[in-house]
Design a protein around this motif. Sequence first.
Motif, PDB file in Angstrom:
ATOM      1  N   SER A 186      -8.314  33.570 -13.198  1.00 20.84           N
ATOM      2  CA  SER A 186      -9.432  32.845 -13.788  1.00 20.84           C
ATOM      3  C   SER A 186      -9.463  31.548 -13.004  1.00 20.84           C
ATOM      4  O   SER A 186      -8.388  30.855 -12.905  1.00 20.84           O
ATOM      5  CB  SER A 186      -9.418  32.737 -15.458  1.00 20.84           C
ATOM      6  OG  SER A 186      -9.261  33.721 -15.845  1.00 20.84           O
ATOM      7  N   MET A 187     -10.595  30.878 -12.931  1.00 22.70           N
ATOM      8  CA  MET A 187     -10.801  29.524 -12.481  1.00 22.70           C
ATOM      9  C   MET A 187     -11.638  28.832 -13.296  1.00 22.70           C
ATOM     10  O   MET A 187     -12.734  29.254 -13.358  1.00 22.70           O
ATOM     11  CB  MET A 187     -11.033  29.622 -10.711  1.00 22.70           C
ATOM     12  CG  MET A 187     -10.133  29.848 -10.005  1.00 22.70           C
ATOM     13  SD  MET A 187     -10.400  29.909  -8.199  1.00 22.70           S
ATOM     14  CE  MET A 187     -12.116  30.833  -8.214  1.00 22.70           C
ATOM     15  N   SER A 188     -11.448  27.441 -13.465  1.00 24.98           N
ATOM     16  CA  SER A 188     -12.362  26.597 -14.032  1.00 24.98           C
ATOM     17  C   SER A 188     -12.384  25.177 -13.488  1.00 24.98           C
ATOM     18  O   SER A 188     -11.434  24.852 -13.153  1.00 24.98           O
ATOM     19  CB  SER A 188     -12.120  26.587 -15.890  1.00 24.98           C
ATOM     20  OG  SER A 188     -11.168  25.778 -15.826  1.00 24.98           O
ATOM     21  N   TYR A 189     -13.631  24.645 -13.808  1.00 26.86           N
ATOM     22  CA  TYR A 189     -13.672  23.472 -13.085  1.00 26.86           C
ATOM     23  C   TYR A 189     -14.813  22.637 -13.678  1.00 26.86           C
ATOM     24  O   TYR A 189     -15.910  23.533 -13.952  1.00 26.86           O
ATOM     25  CB  TYR A 189     -13.726  23.413 -11.544  1.00 26.86           C
ATOM     26  CG  TYR A 189     -14.755  24.314 -10.991  1.00 26.86           C
ATOM     27  CD1 TYR A 189     -16.075  23.909 -10.683  1.00 26.86           C
ATOM     28  CD2 TYR A 189     -14.399  25.396 -10.718  1.00 26.86           C
ATOM     29  CE1 TYR A 189     -17.094  24.412  -9.954  1.00 26.86           C
ATOM     30  CE2 TYR A 189     -15.490  26.453 -10.309  1.00 26.86           C
ATOM     31  CZ  TYR A 189     -16.908  26.036  -9.994  1.00 26.86           C
ATOM     32  OH  TYR A 189     -17.621  26.528  -9.484  1.00 26.86           O
ATOM     33  N   ASN A 190     -15.074  21.333 -13.503  1.00 28.32           N
ATOM     34  CA  ASN A 190     -16.471  20.484 -13.851  1.00 28.32           C
ATOM     35  C   ASN A 190     -16.943  20.434 -12.596  1.00 28.32           C
ATOM     36  O   ASN A 190     -16.368  20.123 -11.563  1.00 28.32           O
ATOM     37  CB  ASN A 190     -15.842  19.505 -14.614  1.00 28.32           C
ATOM     38  CG  ASN A 190     -15.221  19.634 -16.008  1.00 28.32           C
ATOM     39  OD1 ASN A 190     -15.615  20.619 -16.458  1.00 28.32           O
ATOM     40  ND2 ASN A 190     -14.320  18.886 -16.370  1.00 28.32           N
ATOM     41  N   PHE A 191     -18.385  20.269 -12.610  1.00 21.43           N
ATOM     42  CA  PHE A 191     -19.126  19.848 -11.383  1.00 21.43           C
ATOM     43  C   PHE A 191     -20.319  18.914 -11.924  1.00 21.43           C
ATOM     44  O   PHE A 191     -20.824  19.175 -13.177  1.00 21.43           O
ATOM     45  CB  PHE A 191     -19.684  21.003 -10.709  1.00 21.43           C
ATOM     46  CG  PHE A 191     -20.550  21.920 -11.281  1.00 21.43           C
ATOM     47  CD1 PHE A 191     -21.992  21.590 -11.248  1.00 21.43           C
ATOM     48  CD2 PHE A 191     -20.279  23.049 -12.130  1.00 21.43           C
ATOM     49  CE1 PHE A 191     -23.071  22.426 -11.808  1.00 21.43           C
ATOM     50  CE2 PHE A 191     -21.115  23.770 -12.876  1.00 21.43           C
ATOM     51  CZ  PHE A 191     -22.410  23.604 -12.948  1.00 21.43           C
ATOM     52  N   GLU A 192     -20.812  18.179 -11.142  1.00 19.15           N
ATOM     53  CA  GLU A 192     -21.720  17.127 -11.286  1.00 19.15           C
ATOM     54  C   GLU A 192     -22.956  17.403 -10.232  1.00 19.15           C
ATOM     55  O   GLU A 192     -22.573  17.211  -9.149  1.00 19.15           O
ATOM     56  CB  GLU A 192     -21.347  15.826 -11.724  1.00 19.15           C
ATOM     57  CG  GLU A 192     -22.364  14.901 -12.025  1.00 19.15           C
ATOM     58  CD  GLU A 192     -21.919  13.662 -12.053  1.00 19.15           C
ATOM     59  OE1 GLU A 192     -22.715  12.502 -12.332  1.00 19.15           O
ATOM     60  OE2 GLU A 192     -20.695  13.222 -12.123  1.00 19.15           O
ATOM     61  N   ALA A 226     -21.224  23.152 -19.828  1.00 20.73           N
ATOM     62  CA  ALA A 226     -19.973  23.091 -20.548  1.00 20.73           C
ATOM     63  C   ALA A 226     -20.323  23.370 -22.021  1.00 20.73           C
ATOM     64  O   ALA A 226     -19.534  23.753 -22.587  1.00 20.73           O
ATOM     65  CB  ALA A 226     -19.104  21.804 -20.217  1.00 20.73           C
ATOM     66  N   MET A 255     -22.134  29.934 -13.044  1.00 21.35           N
ATOM     67  CA  MET A 255     -22.006  28.539 -13.340  1.00 21.35           C
ATOM     68  C   MET A 255     -22.989  28.383 -14.287  1.00 21.35           C
ATOM     69  O   MET A 255     -23.846  28.874 -14.680  1.00 21.35           O
ATOM     70  CB  MET A 255     -22.422  27.621 -12.076  1.00 21.35           C
ATOM     71  CG  MET A 255     -21.546  27.696 -10.663  1.00 21.35           C
ATOM     72  SD  MET A 255     -22.295  27.041  -9.490  1.00 21.35           S
ATOM     73  CE  MET A 255     -21.874  25.258  -9.981  1.00 21.35           C
TER      74      MET A 255
END
Length: 72
Positions: A59-65, A42, A39
């Motif tokens: 492949s995997m992508s995502y946004n996290f907060e 961005a 992780m």
Amino acid sequence: MLVKDPRPARWMVPAPLRENRAENTLITTLPPEEGKLLMFPAWLDHGVAQHHAETDRISMSYNFELRQKNPG
């Protein structure tokens, strides 16, 4: 995965180092490890080499907060 710190100030006057390591270089390559999750923010420049194997690459992508947990 290729990782590069894009912040301009980081490239101006890097701090003196006793030795180069992945944690303190401007550009580094990280080998993939099964079962590991990487992780990063961005804004960090990143990429992967072209996939030449006969098997599929997933492949995997995502946004996290990250948020502070509300008490109660």
